[in-house]
Design a protein around this motif. Structure first.
Motif, mmCIF file in Angstrom:
data_model
loop_
_atom_site.group_PDB
_atom_site.id
_atom_site.type_symbol
_atom_site.label_atom_id
_atom_site.label_comp_id
_atom_site.label_asym_id
_atom_site.label_seq_id
_atom_site.Cartn_x
_atom_site.Cartn_y
_atom_site.Cartn_z
ATOM 1 N N ALA A 73 0.933 -1.178 -0.028
ATOM 2 C CA ALA A 73 -0.010 -0.009 -0.140
ATOM 3 C C ALA A 73 0.839 1.300 -0.054
ATOM 4 N N ASP A 74 2.077 1.241 -0.310
ATOM 5 C CA ASP A 74 3.101 2.031 -0.258
ATOM 6 C C ASP A 74 2.982 2.981 0.892
ATOM 7 N N ALA A 75 3.003 2.375 2.206
ATOM 8 C CA ALA A 75 2.721 3.040 3.397
ATOM 9 C C ALA A 75 3.692 4.228 3.427
ATOM 10 N N ILE A 76 3.366 5.203 4.346
ATOM 11 C CA ILE A 76 4.148 6.321 4.437
ATOM 12 C C ILE A 76 4.666 6.346 5.873
ATOM 13 N N VAL A 77 6.251 6.037 5.948
ATOM 14 C CA VAL A 77 6.926 5.900 6.937
ATOM 15 C C VAL A 77 8.200 6.506 6.699
ATOM 16 N N ASP A 78 8.730 7.374 7.742
ATOM 17 C CA ASP A 78 9.948 8.060 7.384
ATOM 18 C C ASP A 78 10.840 8.051 8.618
ATOM 19 N N GLU A 79 11.745 8.890 8.821
ATOM 20 C CA GLU A 79 12.744 8.827 10.019
ATOM 21 C C GLU A 79 12.020 9.455 11.234
ATOM 22 N N ASP A 80 10.655 9.891 11.109
ATOM 23 C CA ASP A 80 10.221 10.415 12.200
ATOM 24 C C ASP A 80 8.918 9.470 12.809
ATOM 25 N N THR A 81 9.006 8.115 11.990
ATOM 26 C CA THR A 81 8.044 7.350 12.355
ATOM 27 C C THR A 81 8.554 6.302 13.342
ATOM 28 N N LEU A 82 7.768 5.735 14.370
ATOM 29 C CA LEU A 82 8.268 4.724 14.945
ATOM 30 C C LEU A 82 7.623 3.426 14.532
ATOM 31 N N VAL A 83 8.101 2.341 13.857
ATOM 32 C CA VAL A 83 7.107 1.197 13.600
ATOM 33 C C VAL A 83 7.342 0.292 14.765
ATOM 34 N N ILE A 84 6.090 -0.161 15.118
ATOM 35 C CA ILE A 84 6.231 -1.182 16.186
ATOM 36 C C ILE A 84 5.643 -2.492 15.425
ATOM 37 N N ALA A 85 6.510 -3.670 15.427
ATOM 38 C CA ALA A 85 6.045 -4.832 14.956
ATOM 39 C C ALA A 85 5.595 -5.625 16.004
ATOM 40 N N ILE A 86 4.355 -5.994 16.078
ATOM 41 C CA ILE A 86 3.973 -7.167 17.104
ATOM 42 C C ILE A 86 3.944 -8.517 16.741
ATOM 43 N N TYR A 134 10.778 -3.205 5.337
ATOM 44 C CA TYR A 134 10.387 -1.960 4.696
ATOM 45 C C TYR A 134 10.350 -0.747 5.426
ATOM 46 N N ALA A 135 10.080 -0.783 6.609
ATOM 47 C CA ALA A 135 10.139 0.279 7.326
ATOM 48 C C ALA A 135 11.595 0.832 7.587
ATOM 49 N N LYS A 136 12.561 -0.067 7.766
ATOM 50 C CA LYS A 136 13.849 0.448 8.048
ATOM 51 C C LYS A 136 14.533 0.806 6.664
ATOM 52 N N LYS A 137 14.084 0.598 5.691
ATOM 53 C CA LYS A 137 14.505 0.881 4.244
ATOM 54 C C LYS A 137 14.038 2.454 4.069
ATOM 55 N N ASN A 138 12.912 2.675 4.779
ATOM 56 C CA ASN A 138 12.345 3.982 4.692
ATOM 57 C C ASN A 138 12.855 4.993 5.636
ATOM 58 N N GLY A 139 13.709 4.604 6.491
ATOM 59 C CA GLY A 139 14.346 5.165 7.617
ATOM 60 C C GLY A 139 13.532 5.173 8.735
ATOM 61 N N ALA A 149 12.701 -9.943 15.937
ATOM 62 C CA ALA A 149 13.350 -9.334 16.882
ATOM 63 C C ALA A 149 14.805 -8.901 16.479
ATOM 64 N N ARG A 150 15.317 -9.743 15.854
ATOM 65 C CA ARG A 150 16.658 -9.388 15.109
ATOM 66 C C ARG A 150 16.564 -8.613 14.126
ATOM 67 N N ALA A 151 15.514 -8.212 13.436
ATOM 68 C CA ALA A 151 15.616 -7.490 12.162
ATOM 69 C C ALA A 151 15.270 -6.027 12.797
ATOM 70 N N SER A 152 14.691 -5.664 14.168
ATOM 71 C CA SER A 152 14.192 -4.484 14.596
ATOM 72 C C SER A 152 15.314 -3.947 15.246
ATOM 73 N N ASP A 153 15.270 -2.589 15.395
ATOM 74 C CA ASP A 153 16.355 -1.652 16.069
ATOM 75 C C ASP A 153 16.274 -1.994 17.541
ATOM 76 N N TYR A 154 15.256 -2.429 18.202
ATOM 77 C CA TYR A 154 14.774 -2.678 19.448
ATOM 78 C C TYR A 154 13.837 -3.681 19.754
ATOM 79 N N ALA A 155 13.747 -4.424 20.931
ATOM 80 C CA ALA A 155 13.006 -5.469 21.286
ATOM 81 C C ALA A 155 12.248 -5.548 22.525
ATOM 82 N N PHE A 156 11.091 -5.553 22.536
ATOM 83 C CA PHE A 156 10.494 -5.764 24.018
ATOM 84 C C PHE A 156 9.841 -7.253 23.966
ATOM 85 N N TYR A 157 10.583 -8.045 24.876
ATOM 86 C CA TYR A 157 10.183 -9.357 25.040
ATOM 87 C C TYR A 157 9.086 -9.506 25.888
#
Ligand code: M6R
Length: 606
Positions: free
Chosen positions: A330-343, A358-363, A378-386
């Motif tokens: 959907a060509d989601a709009i994410v940029d360096e000001d976006t926090l993407v939370i993957a659950i 995709y989110a990381k590629k877009n900053g 978890a490994r692909a993300s910058d931070y992990a909440f377990y």
């Protein structure tokens, strides 16, 4: 999907493999099989459509023996459910099991002239054939060359007929973990299958080849250079993997919720307020972002919807919740000001993983809320909440969901605090109420037989509607999914105000309605909407906060009074009540609660 396992060592491999497949069966349960290297070097395969218990009987009958072997439990993608399509697949000297999808299998069939040479309809057998094509006595070279020809996702465990005692493994995206155990070496799709033998394991790096032998493990990169790995430790109690006396994992996992939610929360409350420093999540991550996007699938996505309601009302930040499978298309709009939370419970759901990339590629900055340590998301993300849910085996997610909710409460509480929406006292009050959730959930569990009784009223329903507003609507989406997936009753959750824009046409005396009323500010509107469906003949089961008044003159198909918490926290006890409703319907219908048809616990195909 699909579970793979391998063992080579001093011991007979058959039981180790089949026991492991039983644990991995939640990943797919259409068919199962094992291959054993015999002492004379030949490889013998036992495989069949059906469950692992049928494979166990088949193996006993076959009587093959061997101390090295690989096994597989399947969730059918390419090719129907049949003995021939069950793994392992053999081509020439190569025998393998595969988890994932080889997308270019058709072109590989043409390119290597395999049209009349295959015995199954699977993409996996094609992978075996391509490796066999390149094999001339050097297994590492053959695997390297073959893997470069494969497009798609794969975790392959491979044995070569003329190299007895060695298992080779390679992967792209689909997971493989490896450990030393039972006087030998083992691999599996996830640590639950290794956990009973060893607490130490490592995740096979992508595009590396592991060689497992009785004496030890070797690892090579794609240029053939020896590589090293990082050991990890299984940090959950292996006892939690059993059914603990319950008839189904799902019931056990529902019952564990006060404990695991308590663990998830208590370890993150310091000096009376939410504190995520122990997870390495810096306040700046929460303070600096301008918007949040949640990416997730299924139940995890539903947890995100609750998070959105919390964040928007308490932090006043814009938050989207996206189906991970739609996110990048959907060509989601994410940029360096976006926090993407993957659950994600498993951390292996491929759509969620791809969305993170995709989110990381877009900053964007990425934060995983994940249950399984060291998992791909978890490994692909910058931070992990377990989350501290421990192993969740039942396909229907329960404790993973509520611990995800707990994580989202903690993130909301901390974010509100660091962004100045909460003063210290607000944060303390929030944390105090959050700490009450285990006791509120326990109060629901203690009265579970009441819900069992109520569940009987929808046992024979063909369609069930669920209605609520605000937070109640968010959790009904999950309650409805739970009912669908384990009871096979068609169910739809509706925002109560939306029903009359079309769907109310379906409401009759044959469509029971489940209503949840826990939000004070929406109570009166909710009751008006309930009346609308009652006027059309629908019987209503009501889950209501115990301190709210209700119309005692109305007739209800069942009423369950939910232990009172502040409105913003009522989703916790209410969610558990809905889980129990679905569970008892499935149980009383005599269904396989833990392994509903067509499903698998971990969805590693797009
Ligand atoms: O492992 P994940 O949390 O990423 O899995 C996502 C969904 O596949 C999962 O929640 C699924 O919807 C459950 N079967 C629902 O009970």
């Amino acid at each position: 999907m699909c579970g793979i396992i391998g063992y080579t060592g001093e011991k007979e491999a058959e039981d180790i493999l089949v026991d492991g497949l039983e644990i991995l069966e939640y990943r797919g349960y259409d068919s199962a099989g094992i291959a054993l290297c015999q002492a004379d070097g030949s490889v013998r395969i036992s495989k069949c459509a059906g469950r692992v218990k049928e494979l166990r009987a088949l193996c006993k009958e076959a009587g093959f023996r061997g101390t090295c072997g690989i096994g597989h439990t399947r969730w059918a993608t390419h090719g129907g459910v049949s003995d021939a399509n069950a793994h392992p697949h053999q081509f020439g000297k190569v025998t393998l099991t595969h988890n994932g999808i080889i997308e270019n299998y058709r072109s590989l069939i043409q390119r290597y002239g395999l049209e009349d040479k295959l015995h199954s309809q699977t993409d996996s057998e094609v992978a075996a054939a391509v490796i066999a094509h390149f094999y001339n006595g050097d297994p590492l070279a053959a695997i390297r060359k073959a893997v470069l020809k494969l497009k798609g996702t794969f975790a392959l465990s491979i044995i070569f007929e003329d190299i007895p005692g060695a298992i080779f493994a390679v992967r792209n995206v689909s997971p493989v973990v490896i450990g030393r155990a039972v006087q030998g070496s083992m691999l599996a799709s996830d640590v639950t299958a290794l956990g009973q033998y060893t607490k130490k394991y490592f995740v096979l790096p992508e595009f590396h080849v592991a060689v497992l032998k009785k004496e030890g493990i070797e690892l090579y990169d794609m240029s053939g250079e020896a590589a090293s790995w990082e050991w990890m430790t299984v940090d959950w109690d292996v006892d939690r993997s059993g059914k603990g006396g319950y008839p189904f994992y799902m019931e056990k996992e529902i019952m564990e919720q006060p404990e695991v939610i308590g663990e998830t929360i208590a370890s993150r409350i310091r000096e009376g307020i939410p504190d995520l420093s122990g997870d390495g999540i810096p306040d700046s991550l929460l303070a600096d972002c301008k918007r949040i996007s949640v990416v997730a699938c299924g139940t995890a996505m539903h947890a995100g919807l609750v998070g959105k309601a919390l964040m928007q009302s308490l932090v006043r930040i814009h938050m989207d919740v996206e189906l991970a499978s739609e996110f990048m298309y959907a060509d989601a709009i994410v940029d360096e000001d976006t926090l993407v939370i993957a659950i994600s419970q498993s951390g292996e759901t491929i759509d969620t993983l791809e969305a993170v990339k995709y989110a990381k590629k877009n900053g964007a900055k990425t934060l995983a809320v994940v249950n399984v340590r060291g998992s791909s998301v978890a490994r692909a993300s910058d931070y992990a909440f377990y989350t501290n849910a421990g192993p969740e085996i039942a396909v229907a997610s329960t404790k993973a969901y509520t611990t995800q909710l707990a994580a989202l409460y903690l993130l909301t509480g901390r974010m509100a605090y660091v962004r100045g929406r909460f003063g210290r006292e607000d944060a303390e009050r929030f944390a105090k109420e959050l700490l009450r959730t285990p006791e509120a959930i326990q109060a629901v569990l203690d009265r579970r037989e009441e819900i069992h009784y109520i569940a009987r009223s929808i046992l024979n329903a063909k369609d069930v509607f669920m209605m609520g507003r605000g937070l109640d609507y968010s959790i009904l989406l999950e309650g409805s999914l739970k009912l669908k997936e384990i009871s096979y009753i068609h169910s739809e959750a509706y925002a109560s105000g939306e029903l009359k824009h079309g769907t109310i046409a379906l409401i009759t005396e044959d469509t029971p309605v489940v209503a949840v009323v826990t939000q004070g500010k929406l109570q009166s509107k909710e009751f008006s909407n309930i009346k609308e469906v009652q006027s059309r003949g629908a019987g209503v089961i009501l889950f209501i906060k115990e301190t709210f008044d209700m119309d005692r003159n109305a007739s209800w198909d069942g009423v369950f009074r939910l232990p009172a918490m502040e409105d913003g926290f009522m989703v916790m006890p209410a969610s558990v009540a809905l889980q129990l409703l679905a569970y008892y319907v499935s149980l009383d219908k005599g269904l396989d609660v833990d392994k509903p048809r067509n499903l698998a616990k971990v969805v590693t195909v797009e």
